[in-house]
Every structure is written in C-alpha cells, then in structure tokens.
Design an enzyme around this catalytic site. Structure first.
Site, mmCIF file in Angstrom:
data_model
loop_
_atom_site.group_PDB
_atom_site.id
_atom_site.type_symbol
_atom_site.label_atom_id
_atom_site.label_comp_id
_atom_site.label_asym_id
_atom_site.label_seq_id
_atom_site.Cartn_x
_atom_site.Cartn_y
_atom_site.Cartn_z
ATOM 1 N N THR A 31 0.830 -1.208 0.000
ATOM 2 C CA THR A 31 0.000 0.000 0.000
ATOM 3 C C THR A 31 0.863 1.256 0.000
ATOM 4 O OG1 THR A 31 -1.663 -1.208 1.241
ATOM 5 C CG2 THR A 31 -1.845 1.186 1.271
ATOM 6 N N VAL A 32 1.726 1.399 1.007
ATOM 7 C CA VAL A 32 2.498 2.642 1.136
ATOM 8 C C VAL A 32 3.583 2.713 0.056
ATOM 9 C CG1 VAL A 32 3.823 4.098 2.703
ATOM 10 C CG2 VAL A 32 2.051 2.600 3.630
ATOM 11 N N GLY A 152 0.245 8.709 10.215
ATOM 12 C CA GLY A 152 0.257 8.639 8.752
ATOM 13 C C GLY A 152 0.822 9.904 8.133
ATOM 14 N N GLY A 205 -12.624 -2.865 3.672
ATOM 15 C CA GLY A 205 -11.159 -2.741 3.670
ATOM 16 C C GLY A 205 -10.631 -1.754 4.699
ATOM 17 N N ASP A 219 -1.687 -1.237 18.163
ATOM 18 C CA ASP A 219 -1.101 -0.308 17.187
ATOM 19 C C ASP A 219 -0.974 1.090 17.818
ATOM 20 O OD1 ASP A 219 -0.492 0.574 14.291
ATOM 21 O OD2 ASP A 219 -2.203 1.838 14.842
ATOM 22 N N LYS A 223 2.522 3.399 18.637
ATOM 23 C CA LYS A 223 2.706 4.816 18.269
ATOM 24 C C LYS A 223 2.953 5.658 19.511
ATOM 25 C CE LYS A 223 -0.108 4.199 14.144
ATOM 26 N NZ LYS A 223 -1.486 4.086 13.682
#
Ligand SMILES: NC(=O)c1ccc[n+]([C@@H]2O[C@H](COP(=O)([O-])OP(=O)(O)OC[C@H]3O[C@@H](n4cnc5c(N)ncnc54)[C@H](OP(=O)(O)O)[C@@H]3O)[C@@H](O)[C@H]2O)c1
Length: 454
Positions: A31-32, A152, A205, A219, A223
């Site tokens: 993706t990235v 992000g 998704g 997650d 962070k």
C-alpha cells in the site's frame, strides 16, 4: 558507501545545474510503497528542482509477482531479496516498507552500517527495537526518518522533534488508530453495535481480516511509545503501556456518555507528571465540545499540551496509500537535502537529542493513575442497591459526582450509572471487586475513564 559531493558539485547545484541523482532502494511495494512510487514519479520534476538533484528509484524488493506490470515499471528494478538490495553499494537511502519486526530490523541495521540513510513507516518494529535502531544510526552518523510511523500523513514527528523543541511537553493525547476511530464514530452516529460496524469495516477494507492489532489498542500503543520518546526524551516499551481496546464499548455506554456530555474515543495518552510518566491506551470519555471529539471517521489527531505553547492540535489522514507516502517522501527529501548540503553527511539524532541523553523510562503503574470514572452497574431494581454501591465506593475513597438511574421500574435489572470525582485506579478496582462480591449487581461493572481537563 556512496561518494560525498565535491565542492564543485555543490557549486553546480547553486548554479542551478542538477547534481547526480540520490538513489533510493525500496523494501516493500504494498500500500504505502505503491504510494511512494506514484509520488516519486508524479512529482519527479518538482522534487529535482527543489533538491537540485533528481530522486531516482533505483531498486525495489518485494516478493509479490506482477508489480512491474501493475505499476508500469522496468522489471529489472525488482528483486525478491531484501538483503541483496540493502547490500548494493550504489544506493543512498533505503525506504523500509515491509512492515513487521523481521527482517525489517536486521535490514535497517545493515543499511545504516553500510552508510545508507533509512526511512521507515514501521511503528511496530520501532516501538520494540527503536533504541537499537537509533543507537545504530547515531553510531553510523546516518539518519532514520520515521515520520510515517505515527499519524500517517500528519507531520507530528518533525513537529515534536523540531518545531516544539523549545518547549517542555506536559501531555500528549492521540487519536492515532483510524480503524478504531472509524468504528467508534460510526457506532456513535448510527447507533449500531461494535460487531456490526467491525464486520462492515472489514468488508470495505477499513479493518484488517485479523483486526486485533488495531481494535485491541496495540497499534496505538506502538505509536504512543514513539510519541513518548519524542515528547519526553524517554524510551518505553509497548509492554509498559497499559493497553485496552474498544471491543467492550456498547450502545448503552455511548448513549450515557452523550447524556453526560461526553464522546467515547480510543485515546493514546502520555503525561509527564512530577511522579513519573503515564502511558496508556484505552477508550476514554472526553467532553463533546473538545476539539478531539470532532475528529471523526478514520481521521487521526494528536493534541499536545506544552508548558509554554499551551495546547495545539495536529489533524489529518492517519493512513492510506498517498497520505502515508507523503510522510515518507518528506523524510526522503529532508535526508536527500542533508546529503547534498553536507557532502554526503546526514542528520543524526532521530529523536532530536543525542542517544546518550535518552533515558529508559519508568512508567507509572496503572493502579497509581488518578482519573475520573464513568461506572455502569446492572442491578435489580430494589431499594437499597444504590446505597450499597455508594457506601462501598465511599469506603474506598471514591466520591460520586452524579448518578443516572432513569429507567426505574422499566426492567427487572436496570442500569445504575455514575460519574465519580478523581480517584486512584487501585481504589476503584478494589471497590468494584467488593461490589461484585456483595452480589448487588448482575454483571461485571463497566468502567470507562474520563479525561475532562485535557
Ligand atoms: N497502510 C498504511 O496506511 C500505513 C500507514 C502508516 C504506516 N504503515 C506502515 O507501513 C509499512 C508498510 O505497510 P503497508 O500497508 O504498505 O504494507 P503492505 O501493503 O502489506 O506491503 C508490504 C509489502 O512488502 C512485501 N513484503 C513484506 N515482507 C517481505 C519480505 N521479507 N520480502 C519481500 N517482500 C516482502 C509484502 O508482500 P506480501 O503481501 O506477500 O507479504 C507487501 O507487498 C508497515 O510497517 C505499516 O505499519 C502503513
């Protein structure tokens, strides 16, 4: 090691002639990585003008087939072997977008040891091995850019490291997991229960097939470790972060939160209090009028309280192909600039201070944390129940700020909802255990922490 720029090259750059390319090796084109490829191509001319040298995508490692065709790239750029890519002497910057702890950690260490700079979006690996990676970068005098690893596309790493470096940070509150924020926002707006929204998010998704990393708060905890390092100069491990996800949030609690003037968000919270560092991730009731309460859907925001600046908030897309790729590109450009300006050298101190100055952090045990609480008990609708609950809370030093018991006589078991004044978590848990033992409540009491003065 790539050659240093000569004085004549620097003169050429100043005169407007392009220098030789800064060569990039990409580990991972999912993706990235795909977003990085797209931005490097779409903005090639502007980037070259900005830097005085082109950014050249020289190699890509990915085990998936057909990426060359899908992206319209020369098949000779591709290898399946990340180690072989990192060993190449003709690359300047390695961009790690494999994800996961290994082989990412090993490959980054190899890249740094061979004089390359590194850009990564890998918060899971950095939360677990950041100290080792940052030490290796300092030792090698190379850079590690990790802007994409938190928030992000929101430039929060650079903001904390550079722009806010003159202040002393007191607290950080982050909505840093888009999946959780999407689920909680949808539950709040549409009145749908958690399981249904999660299933919808998986179909569209927005949530992974195995969503536990996101919805159980891990997650966000990864962070938070990075935010703590940048805000307070202290390294902590994910295992030191009290972590609670959003699976237990129900429509009933969302409705009571609204009635009390709150919204429920999954917050990553870090505070530098005189008694030590607090680091915790859990569903939190915040005032509905607070800026963070308006951060809806899959957006992220980081709200920082500095001693001199006061409060500031950073908002934007916390994930996705192009938003995350912009953060990766920002790191690439910054590193490329340093390589060009400093004759091959690079900025080190990825956390904004020499690694020797970084302390191993002691995190305050969750039992010692003090906050206000929302409590919900399911109790038989009999006289005296409220009195028993209130007296057990009182004996444990917990005072009640308000009570809602509006469904009297509606059912056999009714919710008794309370908001407490500030209390120590240890005392609250002891009181709730005692209340359960008295058998005046039918289910395990629900408690949600309140942050009102953020
Ligand atoms: N997606 C986001 O919006 C986002 C946002 C912020 C940060 N990040 C971080 O960015 C990183 C990349 O995320 P992503 O979403 O782009 O992941 P992704 O879509 O799964 O892409 C990773 C790519 O690398 C390949 N790969 C992984 N390990 C490999 C290995 N050892 N050898 C060869 N190929 C390998 C994968 O192949 P397979 O598919 O076969 O495994 C996949 O094509 C992660 O650290 C993530 O946490 C992502």
């Amino acid at each position: 090691m790539p050659a240093a720029r000569s004085e004549s090259e620097s003169r050429r750059a100043r005169a407007g002639t392009l220098l030789k390319p800064v060569r990039i090796g990409l580990l991972g084109c999912g993706t990235v990585g795909t977003g990085v490829v797209k931005l490097l191509r779409a903005n090639a001319a502007a980037l070259a003008r900005r830097l005085g040298a082109p950014l050249e995508l020289a190699a890509i490692a990915d085990r998936r087939h057909g990426l060359d065709v899908a992206l319209g790239l020369d098949p000779n750029l591709f290898t399946k072997d990340g180690a072989a890519l990192v060993a190449r002497p003709d690359l300047d910057i390695i961009v790690e977008l494999f994800g996961g702890e290994e082989p990412a950690r090993t490959l980054i260490l190899k890249a740094l040891a061979s004089g390359k700079d590194v850009v990564t979006a890998n918060k899971a690996m950095l939360a677990a091995h950041g100290e080792q990676i940052f030490r290796a970068a300092d030792k090698a005098g190379r850079a590690v850019g990790f802007e994409a690893s938190v928030g992000g596309g929101i430039p929060i790493i650079r903001t904390l490291r550079e722009a806010l470096a003159g202040d002393r940070q007191r607290a950080v509150y982050g909505i840093v997991n888009g999946t959780c924020n999407y689920i909680l926002t949808t539950m709040t707006e549409r009145g749908v229960e958690f399981a249904e929204v999660l299933a919808e998010a998986q179909r569209s998704g927005l949530a992974e097939a195995d969503p536990s990393l996101d919805i159980d708060g891990h997650d966000a905890a990864h962070k938070l470790c990075l935010l703590v390092a940048l805000a307070f100069g202290v390294m902590i491990k994910p295992s030191q972060v009290y972590t609670e996800g959003i699976r237990a949030i129900t429509q009933q609690d969302i409705a009571y939160a609204r009635e009390l003037g709150f919204t429920i968000k999954l917050l990553a919270i870090a505070k530098d209090e005189d008694g030590g560092i607090e680091a915790r991730v859990h569903p939190t009731m915040i005032p509905r009028k607070h800026l963070l309460a308006d951060v809806g859907g899959s957006f992220n925001a980081i709200y920082i309280q500095g001693e001199a600046l006061g409060s500031s908030m950073y908002f934007g897309r916390g994930a996705g192909e192009l938003p995350t790729a912009t953060a990766v590109l920002g790191d690439i450009v910054e590193i490329a600039r340093h390589r060009i300006a400093a004759g091959g050298g690079a900025r080190s101190h990825p956390l904004g201070l020499p690694i020797e100055q970084i302390k191993r952090g002691r995190v305050k045990p969750m039992d010692d944390v003090v906050c206000e609480y929302y409590l919900r008990f399911m109790a038989p609708d009999k006289p005296g129940v409220l009195g028993v609950i209130a007296s057990v809370l009182g004996r444990n030093g917990i005072s009640i700020a308000s009570v809602i018991q509006q469904e009297r006589n509606a059912e056999v078991t009714v919710p008794v909802v309370m908001r407490t004044h500030e209390a120590r978590e240890r005392n609250l848990k002891r009181a709730l255990a005692q209340i359960r033992r008295f058998r005046v409540v039918r289910q395990a009491p629900v408690f949600i922490r309140i942050e009102e003065r953020l």
